[in-house]
Design a protein around this motif. Structure first.
Motif, PDB file in Angstrom:
ATOM      1  N   GLU A   1      91.217  16.282  72.693  1.00 24.70           N
ATOM      2  CA  GLU A   1      92.653  16.008  72.701  1.00 24.70           C
ATOM      3  C   GLU A   1      93.173  15.946  71.271  1.00 24.70           C
ATOM      4  O   GLU A   1      92.501  15.428  70.370  1.00 24.70           O
ATOM      5  CB  GLU A   1      92.922  14.698  73.434  1.00 24.70           C
ATOM      6  CG  GLU A   1      92.535  14.735  74.909  1.00 24.70           C
ATOM      7  CD  GLU A   1      92.794  13.415  75.617  1.00 24.70           C
ATOM      8  OE1 GLU A   1      93.584  12.613  75.074  1.00 24.70           O
ATOM      9  OE2 GLU A   1      92.207  13.197  76.692  1.00 24.70           O
ATOM     10  N   GLU A   2      94.376  16.448  71.072  1.00 27.06           N
ATOM     11  CA  GLU A   2      94.914  16.636  69.721  1.00 27.06           C
ATOM     12  C   GLU A   2      94.879  15.355  68.880  1.00 27.06           C
ATOM     13  O   GLU A   2      94.522  15.367  67.703  1.00 27.06           O
ATOM     14  CB  GLU A   2      96.347  17.164  69.797  1.00 27.06           C
ATOM     15  CG  GLU A   2      96.922  17.531  68.447  1.00 27.06           C
ATOM     16  CD  GLU A   2      98.292  18.178  68.558  1.00 27.06           C
ATOM     17  OE1 GLU A   2      98.914  18.420  67.513  1.00 27.06           O
ATOM     18  OE2 GLU A   2      98.737  18.441  69.703  1.00 27.06           O
ATOM     19  N   GLU A   3      95.190  14.218  69.487  1.00 27.72           N
ATOM     20  CA  GLU A   3      95.249  12.971  68.729  1.00 27.72           C
ATOM     21  C   GLU A   3      93.875  12.455  68.329  1.00 27.72           C
ATOM     22  O   GLU A   3      93.755  11.611  67.429  1.00 27.72           O
ATOM     23  CB  GLU A   3      95.985  11.904  69.532  1.00 27.72           C
ATOM     24  CG  GLU A   3      95.318  11.557  70.869  1.00 27.72           C
ATOM     25  CD  GLU A   3      96.105  10.512  71.637  1.00 27.72           C
ATOM     26  OE1 GLU A   3      96.521   9.512  71.030  1.00 27.72           O
ATOM     27  OE2 GLU A   3      96.303  10.729  72.854  1.00 27.72           O
ATOM     28  N   TYR A   4      92.803  12.923  68.976  1.00 27.06           N
ATOM     29  CA  TYR A   4      91.460  12.446  68.682  1.00 27.06           C
ATOM     30  C   TYR A   4      90.609  13.475  67.942  1.00 27.06           C
ATOM     31  O   TYR A   4      89.524  13.139  67.469  1.00 27.06           O
ATOM     32  CB  TYR A   4      90.724  12.077  69.977  1.00 27.06           C
ATOM     33  CG  TYR A   4      91.403  11.021  70.807  1.00 27.06           C
ATOM     34  CD1 TYR A   4      92.073   9.954  70.211  1.00 27.06           C
ATOM     35  CD2 TYR A   4      91.385  11.087  72.199  1.00 27.06           C
ATOM     36  CE1 TYR A   4      92.691   8.978  70.980  1.00 27.06           C
ATOM     37  CE2 TYR A   4      91.990  10.110  72.974  1.00 27.06           C
ATOM     38  CZ  TYR A   4      92.645   9.060  72.357  1.00 27.06           C
ATOM     39  OH  TYR A   4      93.261   8.099  73.108  1.00 27.06           O
ATOM     40  N   GLN A   5      91.069  14.703  67.851  1.00 27.78           N
ATOM     41  CA  GLN A   5      90.218  15.788  67.363  1.00 27.78           C
ATOM     42  C   GLN A   5      89.709  15.554  65.946  1.00 27.78           C
ATOM     43  O   GLN A   5      88.589  15.937  65.599  1.00 27.78           O
ATOM     44  CB  GLN A   5      90.981  17.113  67.430  1.00 27.78           C
ATOM     45  CG  GLN A   5      90.095  18.334  67.362  1.00 27.78           C
ATOM     46  CD  GLN A   5      90.871  19.597  67.688  1.00 27.78           C
ATOM     47  OE1 GLN A   5      91.937  19.854  67.132  1.00 27.78           O
ATOM     48  NE2 GLN A   5      90.341  20.396  68.600  1.00 27.78           N
TER      49      GLN A   5
ATOM     50  N   PHE B   1      82.003   4.863  64.823  1.00 24.06           N
ATOM     51  CA  PHE B   1      82.168   5.968  65.763  1.00 24.06           C
ATOM     52  C   PHE B   1      82.873   5.485  67.024  1.00 24.06           C
ATOM     53  O   PHE B   1      82.410   4.566  67.701  1.00 24.06           O
ATOM     54  CB  PHE B   1      80.808   6.569  66.135  1.00 24.06           C
ATOM     55  CG  PHE B   1      80.906   7.801  66.989  1.00 24.06           C
ATOM     56  CD1 PHE B   1      81.247   9.021  66.430  1.00 24.06           C
ATOM     57  CD2 PHE B   1      80.683   7.748  68.352  1.00 24.06           C
ATOM     58  CE1 PHE B   1      81.357  10.162  67.203  1.00 24.06           C
ATOM     59  CE2 PHE B   1      80.778   8.879  69.145  1.00 24.06           C
ATOM     60  CZ  PHE B   1      81.125  10.089  68.564  1.00 24.06           C
ATOM     61  N   ILE B   2      84.005   6.089  67.329  1.00 25.22           N
ATOM     62  CA  ILE B   2      84.795   5.699  68.495  1.00 25.22           C
ATOM     63  C   ILE B   2      84.303   6.469  69.716  1.00 25.22           C
ATOM     64  O   ILE B   2      84.369   7.695  69.760  1.00 25.22           O
ATOM     65  CB  ILE B   2      86.296   5.976  68.271  1.00 25.22           C
ATOM     66  CG1 ILE B   2      86.789   5.186  67.052  1.00 25.22           C
ATOM     67  CG2 ILE B   2      87.112   5.608  69.518  1.00 25.22           C
ATOM     68  CD1 ILE B   2      88.204   5.517  66.648  1.00 25.22           C
ATOM     69  N   LYS B   3      83.796   5.728  70.689  1.00 21.60           N
ATOM     70  CA  LYS B   3      83.244   6.354  71.887  1.00 21.60           C
ATOM     71  C   LYS B   3      84.364   6.638  72.891  1.00 21.60           C
ATOM     72  O   LYS B   3      85.127   5.736  73.261  1.00 21.60           O
ATOM     73  CB  LYS B   3      82.209   5.415  72.525  1.00 21.60           C
ATOM     74  CG  LYS B   3      81.364   6.063  73.602  1.00 21.60           C
ATOM     75  CD  LYS B   3      80.336   6.995  73.015  1.00 21.60           C
ATOM     76  CE  LYS B   3      79.380   7.526  74.076  1.00 21.60           C
ATOM     77  NZ  LYS B   3      78.416   8.488  73.522  1.00 21.60           N
ATOM     78  N   ARG B   4      84.498   7.886  73.302  1.00 19.53           N
ATOM     79  CA  ARG B   4      85.483   8.280  74.315  1.00 19.53           C
ATOM     80  C   ARG B   4      84.821   8.357  75.693  1.00 19.53           C
ATOM     81  O   ARG B   4      83.596   8.336  75.801  1.00 19.53           O
ATOM     82  CB  ARG B   4      86.103   9.636  73.956  1.00 19.53           C
ATOM     83  CG  ARG B   4      86.718   9.690  72.564  1.00 19.53           C
ATOM     84  CD  ARG B   4      87.936   8.836  72.451  1.00 19.53           C
ATOM     85  NE  ARG B   4      88.462   8.815  71.085  1.00 19.53           N
ATOM     86  CZ  ARG B   4      89.345   7.947  70.640  1.00 19.53           C
ATOM     87  NH1 ARG B   4      89.800   7.009  71.453  1.00 19.53           N
ATOM     88  NH2 ARG B   4      89.774   7.989  69.396  1.00 19.53           N
ATOM     89  N   GLU B   5      85.644   8.490  76.718  1.00 22.40           N
ATOM     90  CA  GLU B   5      85.118   8.458  78.088  1.00 22.40           C
ATOM     91  C   GLU B   5      84.243   9.668  78.410  1.00 22.40           C
ATOM     92  O   GLU B   5      83.343   9.595  79.249  1.00 22.40           O
ATOM     93  CB  GLU B   5      86.257   8.348  79.106  1.00 22.40           C
ATOM     94  CG  GLU B   5      87.278   9.478  79.055  1.00 22.40           C
ATOM     95  CD  GLU B   5      88.439   9.191  78.117  1.00 22.40           C
ATOM     96  OE1 GLU B   5      89.513   9.789  78.334  1.00 22.40           O
ATOM     97  OE2 GLU B   5      88.266   8.387  77.179  1.00 22.40           O
ATOM     98  N   ASN B   6      84.472  10.782  77.746  1.00 14.99           N
ATOM     99  CA  ASN B   6      83.644  11.966  77.937  1.00 14.99           C
ATOM    100  C   ASN B   6      83.883  12.922  76.769  1.00 14.99           C
ATOM    101  O   ASN B   6      84.784  12.702  75.942  1.00 14.99           O
ATOM    102  CB  ASN B   6      83.933  12.661  79.283  1.00 14.99           C
ATOM    103  CG  ASN B   6      85.420  12.935  79.471  1.00 14.99           C
ATOM    104  OD1 ASN B   6      86.078  13.493  78.604  1.00 14.99           O
ATOM    105  ND2 ASN B   6      85.951  12.540  80.622  1.00 14.99           N
ATOM    106  N   ASN B   7      83.084  13.973  76.693  1.00 12.78           N
ATOM    107  CA  ASN B   7      83.203  14.915  75.580  1.00 12.78           C
ATOM    108  C   ASN B   7      84.563  15.589  75.528  1.00 12.78           C
ATOM    109  O   ASN B   7      85.104  15.849  74.448  1.00 12.78           O
ATOM    110  CB  ASN B   7      82.115  15.986  75.685  1.00 12.78           C
ATOM    111  CG  ASN B   7      80.760  15.485  75.221  1.00 12.78           C
ATOM    112  OD1 ASN B   7      80.662  14.397  74.642  1.00 12.78           O
ATOM    113  ND2 ASN B   7      79.721  16.261  75.481  1.00 12.78           N
ATOM    114  N   ALA B   8      85.115  15.892  76.683  1.00  9.75           N
ATOM    115  CA  ALA B   8      86.398  16.596  76.718  1.00  9.75           C
ATOM    116  C   ALA B   8      87.495  15.807  76.019  1.00  9.75           C
ATOM    117  O   ALA B   8      88.408  16.378  75.410  1.00  9.75           O
ATOM    118  CB  ALA B   8      86.794  16.887  78.161  1.00  9.75           C
TER     119      ALA B   8
END
Length: 329
Positions: free
Chosen positions: A188-192, A177-184
């Motif tokens: 983003e299209e490349e991460y969706q 699971f790749i953790k992003r800086e926040n839920n928003a």
């Protein structure tokens, strides 16, 4: 071969395990491992349920790295938590609670104490979790006997284990699971929509099982608060039976009062997505998915912990379905 999902025993994670167990949706191929963060009734109730479940198996970390129990190296105290004053706390009449050990400063002490209490516990079922950061302690594994090492597919770790004469069975363990800086950011299209894992397709070549941190990830954070965006992380199989994760993300705002509305927005996205996939051979209707979609129909908001619980339930049941049915064959 087993799948070992590793959970930090937060309340919503324990509830996910209990609800799947009660519904009969946790097949023998799914063997959870929990790292208790505090002594609480839900922990004892979960252990009791697995102990009483025919063929059930649950790994319990005896030397946690996070939470309130990190300083507790007195195994008698830990057995009181895990066994609730039962004479044989890690063994049940029908199910088994087996020991798991993290290769930290307390590993040798704890493993030796378990081994002294019942040598079969560590030898037959005990798992030691080893990370890249533990490489300097690998030689300590020679101090006790255990069933398997859970570690990444790192060639360096493999060489270290071999160099130190560690010949235990191996469990492939990763954090996909790749953790992003926040839920928003997940919106983003490349991460969706992202690749999650294919360990379930090839681990049998070298390993006796595989595991991960589910859709929670290794990061441990007790901080709460209302997010600016609500995100659902839903795993699914693609045409090649790789596991992918789709992130459903709401609009972003600073207003905490809008959280229920944001959640309904995300589950309606999920409902529309699920309808498109419903007839595909890779689709499987899990309890977690059904309940999330049910909230889309009713427009109700169950609270953030319940949302996390349902996403975990979906992942574990989906993996159990795949491993018990092997629809890819």
């Amino acid at each position: 071969m087993p799948y070992y999902p590793y959970l930090r025993a937060r309340q919503y994670e324990l509830l996910a395990l209990r609800e799947l167990l009660m519904a009969g949706k946790l097949p023998l191929q799914v063997v959870p491992v929990i790292e208790p963060i505090r002594d609480m009734p839900q922990l004892r109730q979960t252990l009791r349920m697995f102990r009483e479940c025919e063929g059930g198996a649950l790994g319990v970390v005896l030397n946690p790295d996070v939470g309130d129990l990190t300083a507790a190296t007195d195994l008698d105290s830990l057995f009181d938590i895990y066994g609730h004053n039962e004479p044989d706390p890690l063994i049940g009449e029908r199910g088994t609670i087996f020991p798991a050990v993290l290769l930290n400063n307390d590993a040798t002490t704890v493993a030796q104490q378990v081994q002294n209490a019942d040598s079969a516990l560590m030898k037959d079922r005990g798992i030691v979790f080893v990370s890249e950061n533990d490489r300097g302690r690998i030689k300590e594994l020679r101090n006790f006997v255990f069933h398997a090492v859970a570690a990444s597919d790192s060639e360096r770790l493999t060489r270290d284990l071999k160099r130190n004469g560690i010949v235990a069975k191996r469990i492939l363990f990763s954090d996909p699971f790749i953790k992003r800086e926040n839920n928003a950011a997940y919106g983003e299209e490349e991460y969706q929509d992202e690749f999650f894992s294919d360990d379930h397709l090839w681990y049998t070549d070298k390993y006796e099982g595989f595991g991960d941190y589910s859709i929670v990830g290794d990061n441990y954070d007790e901080r709460g608060g209302m997010p600016k965006a609500v995100a659902l992380h839903i795993v699914y199989f693609d045409d090649e039976w790789n596991l992918r994760v789709h992130h459903f993300v709401s609009d972003v705002s600073d207003d905490a009062h809008e959280t229920p509305e944001k959640f309904v927005q995300t589950v309606r996205m999920l409902d529309a997505w699920h309808i498109q996939r419903n007839d595909m051979k890779q689709a499987h209707q899990t309890i977690g998915l059904q309940k999330l979609i049910g909230h889309a129909k009713t427009g109700t908001y169950p609270g953030l912990p319940t949302i996390k619980k349902l996403c975990i339930m979906h992942h574990l049941e989906l993996m159990g379905w795949f491993l018990s049915e092997r629809p890819d064959r």
